[in-house]
Design an enzyme around this catalytic site. Structure first.
Site, PDB file in Angstrom:
ATOM      1  CG  ASP A 141      -1.785   1.262   1.174  1.00 46.42           C
ATOM      2  OD1 ASP A 141      -2.599   1.483   0.386  1.00 46.42           O
ATOM      3  OD2 ASP A 141      -1.642   1.807   2.114  1.00 46.42           O
ATOM      4  CG  HIS A 198       3.499   6.660  -4.460  1.00 48.07           C
ATOM      5  ND1 HIS A 198       2.277   5.903  -4.449  1.00 48.07           N
ATOM      6  CD2 HIS A 198       3.156   7.992  -3.965  1.00 48.07           C
ATOM      7  CE1 HIS A 198       1.410   6.513  -3.902  1.00 48.07           C
ATOM      8  NE2 HIS A 198       1.706   7.639  -3.550  1.00 48.07           N
ATOM      9  CG  ASP A 245      -7.444   3.221  -3.745  1.00 46.65           C
ATOM     10  OD1 ASP A 245      -7.749   3.234  -2.640  1.00 46.65           O
ATOM     11  OD2 ASP A 245      -6.133   2.973  -4.053  1.00 46.65           O
TER      12      ASP A 245
END
Length: 1532
Positions: free
Chosen positions: A526, A529, A627
């Site tokens: 999760d 980045h 999402d």
């Protein structure tokens, strides 16, 4: 037959850092590291952290790989070190050059996933994943009934959001305890444990064939996590991150401002509780600027207390003992930030202040002046900080208002309503676990460590930020500038750079990882980045220890493929999540399918051993992620089915999210959703809100497309074609390259709601090549008569009034979507089904299974069956038949085995002018260019460029698809030549018979496969006829030795004079015109394409410089003998002709060819078994006397040794004659005096000499041609006198004849000449001694300026070199540095003192060595020019019409002699020098290898311009260039 192990080659190049390049490999592959051209010959060591077999992976532990050299040769072209990949993950490699790190990168090895009771492999491209929000699964005992929906819908992987205890916000990703299972899953009387979850996961894997993965969240923890309060050092708090204090003060001020708005205190000032318009927003901006910023004075955290600093300065100035340090450059005064970030506590460096403001005396006025100066300077610096803070505040206000706009005004935002304490104006950036107090009191807490440690920074994400930078670390102003999109329920975790920096946090998260890896087959990273890379690496290493084939997926929002690759390579991410929702129309959705996997339909078959190519990350392509906004809102309900079909047809993993298939018409919020998923109930009615069945949403169609997706992945449908039929219709084809079956899915998308938008009733007709076997699926989105959707209170229910009408596995005539299907032909063997649609309404899909027309299917099967002799790759889909052409019943290798090397020259090579002699030409590809060769190499050179890139749009492929012209040319050209060559043509014709029967789009691929098989077999046939040096040689040696096949051939008219009829083993053929037997000896072309045919094919000098490398080193002894004897027959005036002209048109205008010829006879005698027998072979003299007319072969035969003696005797006597037919008819540029030929031996020195200033009798033979520049008829390089290489060659011959005469093998011990009317004898011993005694004395340019042997000390400009000539008519030419002395070093090394030779070679290396060749003249010379342009005609004497041919351009053949001389003398100089030289030689040769591999001519050029630049006037491949490099490899 090609072996089927997959091997990938990674070429290492100097300073090549590939950390951002993704190299993907599979388990079972072998990875070979090989040296690129820049590293060959150097001491390179490769290190990797890929473990030894059986050892566990340790990221920090690198091992050195051993080099293997399969041919045990000295060149590095085949040297490699390898890894057998049996373990998944990310592995690093780097390499050292000596002790310096020179480059490196990462490789990523895919995991092998297994499911089912039988543990069968689930390929990554077969994955169909569905995401579940874990909290919506309800109590654990109800999970199975909810998860069964995924099983029934055909998914084979379930992704659970975190199963741990959630924080107060109830967000799926805000975890209160990473080690505890969410208590919501337990019943009061029955606690659910990790063990229970593990057993369920195992059951799903074994019984349902479903794998399970779950998230790991490393970036943050819930604010109410108990452990974070016990270990506040695990968060970014105001004690360990004091740089956040100013941001914290701003955050608290905004919180108080928000509370005041909520309490209505700002209503008078234009800010109501409910913010509704721009006016309210402007009022917020005004108050923040006018009230809040002035009140909190954030700039003070970055400023110096001026008075305090000036006082300190004054004290220091008035002290007696202060000293100004004068050392170092003047430093400027800057503010030193207070590490504790207290107001007005920054400082300046007083030593710099004292050095800057120096009083001129000790008086109080002077001191006051300095203090005043310092005060002004600090005020100026403080003002800069104030300005900088103003910029930060400006950004902070903009971000704050942007946030308010999104949350309260934007149409697509959450519309939070009135400002309250629960929904403040903006989300808080920091925790505040204390009661309410005024802002001024709050600020005092930040300096109390026991309280400040609980003031922790929240996590979030930053738009457009560098993901490799941690936005909470010092140096980042993200919190101060309010750039964080903040998650107020989570605290950002602070790991530091290693476990020792925060032991509790690392240990806690490692345990969390281990729990996950114990029970799940994979993880989703999760917020990947913004997870620190070193943390994720450490955690994934721990996970892979427990779950070696861990499937790792992640979603990256870096906005750059390079940055994505950093994460993928460092972490070994298996699949990157890609969103179909990012597509703004159907065209873009189709493009994504093409982008994320598969190769083009009709792609070439790639070899098992091939270069490792950079890849893009494997995709997990999802129609919707949890999402994403809801596509029903974003697009339309009708688009769910077509878009999911398009996604599912991608050649990669695919996925969706629970709720999509049931058509839930809103986003299922990861934070707010508390209802439970529906359960599976086969009998459930559409109106049932708690259960679902195949009647619900698109579940029935989803099952079919998921099953199809898995089948396509498992059965090798790896080729993809996407056709945008019209603006809404996308057709995706998946093709299997072995069976040539296709599946075509036609989807009519509905990005716009069909009820409110116009969609045309007219659907374009579609053409599908081949035969439609069945309709796999036909599905339409339709409305049904049920109650409309109402959001259920307990279950996450979908829209009951929309469903799909599904029909599976039906025949085309049963279809309700297809109106009619006709069959059209496109060419003789290609059938196309024309489809007309009638009910392809928006929201419909139809999927066809298509096979080739039966006739074509048989043809492909037969082709594949015959291709299996070349590669096992073709076994699948092959079809054995008995009725094929008899020639195909024998393996091609036996058809090829009868071919001679001369015949292979015709089959593989022959340039345009050679082919034109036979009445043909090279194949010309329309809209492109003609092939370089008429033979197979011409095609293979182009295919080698096209194949790795699958460039099916190339004009070459277009030509193949458009017609049979090229196919017929290849076989027809060979069939017309009769004999063994025609057999090869007939074999190809028989294969092409089947090739012509398959669809045109497949022809390039199979044409290539046939040619690759034939070509590689023919190369093996060639090598089998060569020497053991070639047969056991490296790839470089083998490929270079093919130059011998390329250059040595027999044309329609033989180029050589006829040999004596009494000579044995001479090849004959039947002349097709006269039907008489004629000799057909191979001749050597000087170079292609310019010197390949007719009179200009054969040159004495070129032939004999090339003969040793071309024919002796390669073991072609008979051909070498025939060429030596053929030229011997043309001896006249004691010379061998330069331009041979079949002997009858010969020109005897060169002084060196005879010595090269003699050197070759010597080499023949030494290298060929019983080679000295050649001395007794008969030579049919064409010109027994200088003036005789050419005699037919056999008229007068002489043994070769007599011809040799004649050449030696004539030179000692002295040669003087005028060329026959002198004048423009034989040379249009030569001046009259140039036609006078002289040569002889100097009585005193024994040196051979000759020539005059108007002719050029050595290889540097450029004659001026320009009238404009006034150089016509003037040689650029006459090299008259004694040319150094000719003296060396003469010495070599004299020495050899002396040795043979001593053994009575050569019957003459001396030469007899007439001098002044008397017969004088000169013995070979005496001649040999004379040269030996005089050579170094007269050729070496001494280091001693007063050397008495130096005739022209004033002309010396480089010492320690060897002269290029001795006693040239222009004495300065003797002293020019050229590469010719290295030839003498190789053929007569005894002439040289090792130390002097070595010094001269070092100078040559420094001044003359280029990338591929040797500069022909010292660059320091005034007439040097390194660029050859034969077309340029200007008034520059030294350049016009290529006058500088040998005055600088870098010729290749001398480099062979230079390298061989270096090798020879380095051994004399000692082992250390020898080792260094070996590196140099290998490195230089590696550049030749690189050129050879890249060149479409598959050769080495005649010359290059300076520094290795391409020269368009050079021959593309030259016999002597190839030969001398091959000789160097032989010497190695």
């Amino acid at each position: 037959m090609e072996h089927s192990k997959q091997i990938r080659i990674l070429l290492l190049n100097e300073m090549e850092k590939l950390e951002k390049t993704l190299f993907r490999l599979e388990q079972g592959f072998e990875l070979q590291f090989r040296l690129g051209p820049t590293l060959q010959g150097k001491a390179v060591t490769v290190y990797t952290n890929y473990p030894f077999p059986g050892e566990t992976f340790n990221r920090e532990k690198f091992r050195c790989l051993d080099w293997e050299n399969p041919t045990a040769r000295e060149d590095d072209s085949d040297k490699y070190c390898k890894l057998n990949l049996q373990q998944c993950g990310s592995f690093q490699y780097y390499f050292l050059q000596g002790t310096e790190k020179s480059g490196g990168g990462y490789i990523v090895v895919d995991p092998v996933l297994r499911v089912g009771a039988d543990n069968h492999v689930l390929p990554l491209d077969c994955v169909t994943l569905q995401t579940f929000l874990a909290k919506c699964l309800g109590p654990f005992d109800e999970w199975e009934s909810r998860l069964r929906v995924a099983k029934e819908a055909g998914y084979n992987m379930i992704h659970f959001t975190p199963l741990q205890t959630l924080g107060l916000s109830r967000s799926c990703y805000s975890l209160a305890d990473q080690l505890e299972l969410n208590p919501d899953f337990s019943r009061p009387n029955q606690k659910c444990t990790w063990n229970d979850v593990g057993q369920l996961v195992e059951k799903l894997k074994k019984e349902w064939n479903i794998l399970c993965i779950t998230d790991v969240v490393y970036n943050h923890t819930a604010t109410n996590s108990k452990w974070i309060h016990e270990h506040p050092e695990s968060a970014y708090n105001l004690v360990n991150s004091p740089h956040l204090k100013p941001a914290w003060v701003l955050d608290r001020a905004l919180w108080h401002f928000s509370c005041d708005i909520a309490d209505g205190k700002y209503r008078e000032k234009g800010i109501p509780v409910l913010i509704e318009n721009d006016h309210h927003m402007n009022c917020i901006r005004k108050i923040v600027w006018e009230e809040i910023f002035p009140k909190i004075q954030l700039w003070e955290f970055f400023q110096v207390d001026v008075t305090k600093a000036v006082e300190q300065f004054r004290r220091l100035l008035t002290q007696e003992n202060w000293q100004v340090s004068k050392s170092g450059p003047i430093q400027h005064l800057t503010i030193i930030q207070d590490p504790e970030y207290r107001r007005l506590s920054c400082t300046v460096d007083m030593s710099i202040a004292l050095a800057t403001f120096i009083p001129h005396d000790n008086g109080p006025a002077a001191i006051e002046e300095c203090c005043h100066g310092l005060r002004r300077k600090i005020e100026e610096l403080n003002s800069e900080k104030h300005h900088l803070m103003s910029c930060h505040q400006d950004q902070a206000v903009n971000c704050l208002l942007g946030n308010v706009f999104y949350e309260r005004l934007a149409g697509h935002g959450p519309k939070l309503g009135p400002v309250t304490r629960k929904h403040p104006l903006v989300t808080r950036y920091f925790t505040f676990p204390f009661g309410e107090m005024p802002l001024s009191t709050e600020e005092s807490i930040i300096h109390l460590p026991d309280k400040a440690c609980f003031l922790m920074a929240h996590n979030g994400w930053v738009m457009g930020d560098d993901p490799l930078r941690n936005f909470a670390e010092p140096g980042s102003n993200v919190y101060l500038r309010r750039e964080l999109i903040c998650w107020g329920d989570s605290v950002k975790l602070r790991y530091g750079s290693k476990p020792e920096d925060c032991p509790y946090l690392w240990a806690h998260m490692k345990k969390y990882t281990e729990i996950t890896a114990t029970y799940f087959q994979g993880v989703r990273l999760d917020n990947c980045h913004s997870t620190p890379l070193h943390v994720a690496e450490y955690m994934l290493d721990a996970a892979r220890k427990l779950q070696p084939n861990l499937y790792v997926v992640a979603e990256l929002f870096t906005g750059s493929e390079d940055l994505d690759n950093v994460f993928v390579t460092r972490l070994g991410i298996s699949s990157l999540i890609r969103e179909a929702m990012s597509a703004y129309n159907s065209h873009e959705e189709g493009r994504l399918v093409y982008r994320y996997g598969g190769e083009p339909v009709g792609s070439f078959v790639q070899p098992c051993l091939r270069p490792l190519m950079p890849a893009i990350a494997h995709a997990l392509f999802m129609d919707i992620t949890h999402d994403n906004e809801c596509p029903i809102v974003h697009r339309s309900t009708y688009d769910a089915l077509p878009s999911s079909t398009i996604v599912s047809m991608a050649c990669c993993a695919s996925g969706s999210t629970r709720g999509y298939d049931e058509l839930v018409p809103h986003q299922i919020s990861v934070v707010a959703e508390e209802r439970l998923y529906t359960k599976w109930n086969p009998g459930a009615l559409p109106s049932n809100t708690g259960d679902v069945s195949f009647q619900s949403g698109i579940i029935a169609a989803r099952r079919a497309i998921n099953k199809l997706h898995q089948e396509l992945g498992a059965k090798g449908f790896i080729q993809v074609y996407v056709d945008q039929v019209d603006e809404d219709i996308v057709a995706v084809t998946r093709h299997c390259p072995s069976t040539h079956q296709s599946v075509v899915a036609v989807s009519r998308t509905a990005f716009r709601n069909p009820k409110t938008s116009f969609y045309s009733k007219e659907v374009p007709q579609m053409c599908i090549p081949g035969k439609i076997e069945e309709v796999v699926l036909e599905a339409r989105t339709i409305e049904r008569n049920t109650k409309p959707y109402r959001k259920d209170e307990n279950s996450i229910n979908g829209m009951p009034n929309i469903t799909v009408e599904v029909r599976e596995h039906i025949q085309l005539n049963e279809s309700k979507v297809v109106k009619q299907a006709g069959v059209a032909t496109k060419g003789p063997n290609e059938y196309i089904q024309e489809i007309e649609f009638e009910n392809l309404s928006p929201g419909s899909v139809i999927i066809f299974r298509v096979s080739l027309d039966p006739h074509a299917q048989v043809a492909v099967g037969i082709l594949r069956s015959h291709l299996t002799q070349f590669s096992p790759h073709f076994k699948s889909g092959s079809l054995a038949v008995d009725n094929s052409d008899p020639i195909l019943k024998v393996p091609f290798a036996s058809v090829a085995s009868n071919l001679t090397l001369a015949e292979l020259n015709q089959i593989l090579y022959r340039c345009e002018s050679e082919e034109q002699e036979d009445g043909g030409g090279c194949y010309d590809i329309p809209n492109w260019s003609p092939l370089k060769y008429a033979g197979l190499q011409g095609l293979m050179s182009v295919l080698a460029e096209i194949r790795p890139k699958n460039d099916l749009g190339h004009p070459f492929c277009e030509n193949l698809r458009s017609g049979d012209w090229m196919i017929d040319y290849v076989s027809g050209r060979l069939i017309s030549r009769s004999g063994n060559i025609a057999q090869v043509g007939k074999w190809l014709q028989a294969m092409f018979f089947y090739l012509k029967q398959i669809p045109r789009y497949l022809i390039p691929c199979y044409f290539d496969a046939i040619l690759v098989g034939a070509y590689t077999t023919l190369l093996d046939t060639a090598w089998k006829q060569m020497s053991s040096f070639v047969q056991n040689g490296s790839t470089f040696v083998k490929h270079l030795s093919l130059g011998s096949v390329q250059m040595c051939g027999v044309g329609r008219c033989p180029s050589l004079p006829l040999l004596s009829p009494s000579l044995l083993d001479v090849p004959y053929r039947l002349n097709e015109v006269t039907k008489e037997k004629e000799q057909c000896c191979v001749s050597v072309a000087a170079g292609l394409p310019h010197f390949s045919s007719g009179l200009f094919r054969c040159w004495g000098r070129d032939t004999f410089i090339a003969l040793r490398g071309m024919l002796l080193v390669t073991g072609r002894y008979l051909e070498a003998r025939n060429i030596i004897l053929a030229f011997a027959s043309t001896l006249r005036h004691g010379l061998i002709p330069n331009l041979l002209g079949e002997g009858t048109y010969a020109r005897y205008n060169c002084r060196d060819a005879v010595w090269w010829w003699l050197q070759c006879i010597q080499d023949y005698g030494k290298m060929v078994p019983n080679g000295l027998d050649i001395l007794r072979c008969p030579v049919s003299r064409m010109y027994p006397t200088d003036d005789s007319a050419p005699l037919p072969a056999g008229t007068l035969d002489q043994p070769l040794f007599e011809v040799i003696q004649e050449a030696m005797q004539r030179h000692m006597q002295g040669i003087q004659f005028r060329e026959r037919n002198a004048g423009p008819q034989i040379d249009r540029n030569m001046k009259d005096e140039g036609f006078n030929i002289t040569a002889g031996i100097d009585e005193k020195t024994g040196f051979v000499y000759g020539g005059n200033r108007l002719n050029c009798g050595t290889w540097m033979d450029k004659m001026g041609e320009s009238d404009r520049a006034r150089n016509r008829g003037i040689p650029a390089t006459p090299r008259d006198g004694s040319a150094v290489e000719i003296v060396g060659l003469c010495k070599s011959t004299v020495r050899w004849l002396l040795e043979l005469s001593k053994k009575n093998i050569f019957p003459y011990h001396e030469v007899r000449v007439k001098r002044h009317g008397k017969v004088v004898t000169v013995s070979y011993d005496e001649w040999n001694r004379k040269i030996q005694d005089n050579f170094e004395k007269l050729f070496h340019v001494s280091e001693d300026p007063s050397d008495p042997n130096e005739e022209h000390p004033d002309l010396v400009h480089k010492r320690g070199i060897y002269k290029d000539s001795y006693r040239a008519s222009s004495p300065w030419c003797d002293y020019q540095l050229r590469p010719n002395f290295t030839i003498a070093m190789v053929v007569a090394p005894e002439l040289f003192t090792a130390e002097k030779a070595w010094k001269a070679l070092e100078i040559a290396e420094k001044k003359l060595l280029g990338p591929l060749g040797m500069k022909t003249l010292d660059p320091d010379d005034m007439v040097y020019c390194g660029v050859y342009d034969n077309a340029l005609d200007n008034d520059n004497y030294n350049l016009a019409r290529g006058f500088n041919y040998h005055q600088g351009p870098e010729w290749l053949w001398p480099i062979g002699y230079f390298l061989r001389a270096k090798l020879y003398f380095s051994k004399v100089m000692g082992p250390e020098t020898a080792a260094k030289t070996m590196f140099l030689v290998k490195n230089v040769l590696s550049r030749h290898y690189a050129h050879l591999e890249r060149s479409p001519w598959k050769g080495l050029p005649e010359l290059t311009n300076e520094n290795g630049q391409y020269c368009p006037f050079s021959c593309e491949t030259q016999a002597w260039s190839i030969a001398t490099v091959l000789e160097t490899l032989y010497d190695l």
